[in-house]
Design an enzyme around this catalytic site. Structure first.
Site, PDB file in Angstrom:
ATOM      1  N   TRP B 109       0.840  -1.189   0.000  1.00 21.90           N
ATOM      2  CA  TRP B 109       0.000   0.000   0.000  1.00 21.90           C
ATOM      3  C   TRP B 109       0.877   1.242   0.000  1.00 21.90           C
ATOM      4  CZ3 TRP B 109      -1.216   3.811   3.871  1.00 21.90           C
ATOM      5  CH2 TRP B 109      -0.475   3.689   5.057  1.00 21.90           C
ATOM      6  N   ASP B 128       6.929  -4.737   2.185  1.00 23.28           N
ATOM      7  CA  ASP B 128       7.446  -5.653   3.192  1.00 23.28           C
ATOM      8  C   ASP B 128       8.569  -6.494   2.608  1.00 23.28           C
ATOM      9  OD1 ASP B 128       5.701  -4.808   5.093  1.00 23.28           O
ATOM     10  OD2 ASP B 128       4.241  -6.407   4.781  1.00 23.28           O
ATOM     11  N   ASN B 156      -2.258  -0.792   6.624  1.00 19.46           N
ATOM     12  CA  ASN B 156      -0.966  -1.319   7.058  1.00 19.46           C
ATOM     13  C   ASN B 156      -1.074  -2.499   8.013  1.00 19.46           C
ATOM     14  OD1 ASN B 156      -1.557  -0.280   9.589  1.00 19.46           O
ATOM     15  ND2 ASN B 156      -0.174   1.468   9.453  1.00 19.46           N
TER      16      ASN B 156
END
Lengths: 380, 182
Positions: B109, B128, B156
């Protein structure tokens, strides 16, 4: 004299022998068929070691670790958890990798635990696509009087896996494109929250297959004032708090859900107070609503938790009291029935504080140490 | 070269490279579906306490780039205004690079953070790093622009290790990918 001494020694030896009985090895404790209502299952996600998650069964009114810790089950890789009092079972939707922390083949399962023996009763392999991330109470849901378990998937394609808990098999996978989560409604239906602020409802047939699907109109603004992924559910209505302190009641008693008039948690005297936290809202067994609140709310404070819990008559939209917490809270839970009801607050130091409700009297902080106790489920 | 110039050069070069490799439709589609993010971990007070020096045992760092102030191993670093997870800067990576042997998620995101040095808003991709179990250092959670999980492109909380070889979460980065609306 000598004979007397011998007689005494023989007597003492006989007495000692009579008093000593060796303990048996191999004893294993068993929990009651039905847990006391005030017990809780605390899901420790173990975020620093995600394959080591666990759900610990706790008596929160005991005053030492031995009395509080009743038993545990494992929950691998930020699992999802549900408990059926009716079926006397725990359900853990979890993930394993064939090479542990370095990956390999992923296998997702629903592990079914007998709630008394805490032994694995069964295991159902499910599609390896369940969502993983921060805990949300509606990631899984029991449907149809606990006949089915729904599990939200995110790959990032969205769907819900339906597991038949009687047949012990996967019944179906329901697409929920644009929508997520499992909120049980009606008899055998579930509702998901959609990215555009509407709700999607899927009805299941007796075999757990999709029977009908529908969507509401847009009910809230998901950008300006979104609803949390948690609700206070009472008398067939799910009361969703929003980031900006409103409450959106959704009637989930029927197969078709509908919105009722929204109301505000705050008055003009409470400007700036907002709900927040990992689990910012909870209902007790009487149907009262508990909201974790913080002052000076603003953009980005919706996970901060709060210093107070505000108690509401949900149907009337009326605040009954403000409970000032002993410690800053980040997640809520409740347990118990009648005059033995408890509220649990995971605090900012990751301890779990226990309060009597509805009074809000602080009882104690659990002696059982847990790493990341973010999700608390009452045995009631 | 200040941060803005560096970013302009980077995005210009990256756009040319992507345009060379793919059609426009493919690029836009990739952006649309790969809305970016970061994963996990909660609790502002705790996360900030555990990641801002005390407990992390990570010495202060700087980016070394003029106009990019702060310590990327600290939760207070400006780019982390919407991050949720273990800071890769404390895990063998940097604010925009994964630790050795891990894999950066292609899907995540994006949020916007204001750079205190120039007062401009920058678009941050919270990718990530995946493939090894939790780093466990410098837990950080800030939530500017974060919206609930049912809006994945703005969330998140989700483990964004999707589209990678495996889904095991290690840590989170904050990659500058553009200028935001001012």
């Amino acid at each position: 004299m000598f004979l007397t001494r011998v007689a005494v020694l023989v007597l003492l030896a006989t007495m000692a022998q009579a008093e000593f009985s060796p303990e048996a090895t191999g004893r294993i404790e068993v929990l009651p068929e039905s847990y006391p209502d005030h017990w809780v299952m605390i899901h420790d996600f173990s975020f620093d070691h995600m394959f080591e998650g666990e759900v610990v069964i706790i008596d929160p009114l005991a005053d030492n670790v031995g009395g509080q810790f009743k038993g545990m089950i494992t929950a691998s890789f930020i699992a999802s958890y549900a408990h059926s009092k009716k079926r006397n079972e725990h359900y853990v939707a979890e993930t394993f990798f064939s090479r542990g922390g370095r990956g390999g083949t992923r296998t997702d399962v629903v592990t079914i635990w007998n709630a008394s023996t805490l032994k694995v009763a069964d295991e159902i392999v499910i599609p390896a696509k369940r969502i993983t991330g921060m805990p949300k109470p509606i990631t899984t849901g029991l449907l149809g009087e606990d006949r089915f378990l729904g599990i939200y998937n995110f790959t990032p394609g969205q769907s819900v896996t339906i597991v038949d808990l009687e047949k012990r098999e996967v019944a179906s996978e329901i697409p929920t494109s644009g929508c997520g989560f499992v909120i049980p409604n009606g008899k055998t239906s579930f509702t998901s929250i959609c990215a555009n602020g509407s709700l999607m409802t899927n009805q299941l047939d007796q075999q757990g297959n999709l029977k009908a699907s529908s969507r509401t109109e847009i009910l809230f603004d998901p950008e300006a004032d979104p609803i949390f992924e948690a609700a206070a559910i009472s008398a067939g209505v799910a009361y969703f708090p929003t980031f900006n302190s409103r409450v959106l009641p959704i009637d989930i008693s029927a197969e078709e859900v509908s919105a009722k008039a929204s109301w505000s948690l705050t008055s003009s005297e409470d400007t700036g107070w907002r709900p927040g936290g990992l689990v910012p809202v909870m209902t007790d067994s009487s149907g009262l609503g508990y909201f974790l609140m913080h002052a000076d709310g603003a953009e980005g404070t919706h996970k901060n938790g709060g210093s107070e819990v505000w108690l509401y008559d949900l149907a009337a939209g009326r605040r009954l009291s403000r409970i000032v917490l002993e410690n800053w809270g980040i997640a809520l839970g409740t347990s118990g029935t009648g005059d033995n009801q408890l509220m649990f607050v995971t605090n900012a130091e990751l301890g779990v504080d226990v309060y009597r409700i509805p009074e809000g009297e602080y009882v104690q902080t659990l002696k059982v140490a847990l790493a990341t106790p973010f999700s608390i489920h009452g045995a009631h | 070269m200040n941060l803005l110039e560096k970013l302009n050069r980077f995005t210009e070069g990256a756009s040319r490279e992507i345009a060379r490799r793919s059609s426009r439709r493919g690029f836009i589609g990739m952006l649309g579906t790969a809305l970016a993010g970061s994963a996990m971990l909660p609790l502002l007070p705790v996360a900030r306490a555990s990641s801002s020096g005390g407990g992390s045992d990570v010495p202060a760092q700087t980016t070394g780039i003029p106009g990019d102030p702060g310590d990327p191993s600290s939760c207070d670093y400006w780019r982390y205004c919407g991050i949720d997870g273990f800071l890769c800067s404390c895990c063998g990576g940097t604010a925009n690079a994964c630790p050795p042997g891990t894999e950066m998620s292609p899907v995540t995101w994006v949020g916007t953070c204001r750079n205190p040095a120039d007062g401009l808003n920058y678009v941050i991709s919270y990718n990530d790093c995946c493939g090894k179990s939790s780093c466990g250092r410098c837990l950080c959670n800030r939530n500017d622009d974060d919206r609930p999980v049912y809006r994945p492109s703005a969330n998140n909380d989700i483990n964004w290790c999707v589209g990678t070889s495996n889904n095991i979460y290690n840590c989170s980065t904050a990659v500058l990918i553009g200028l935001g609306s001012q």
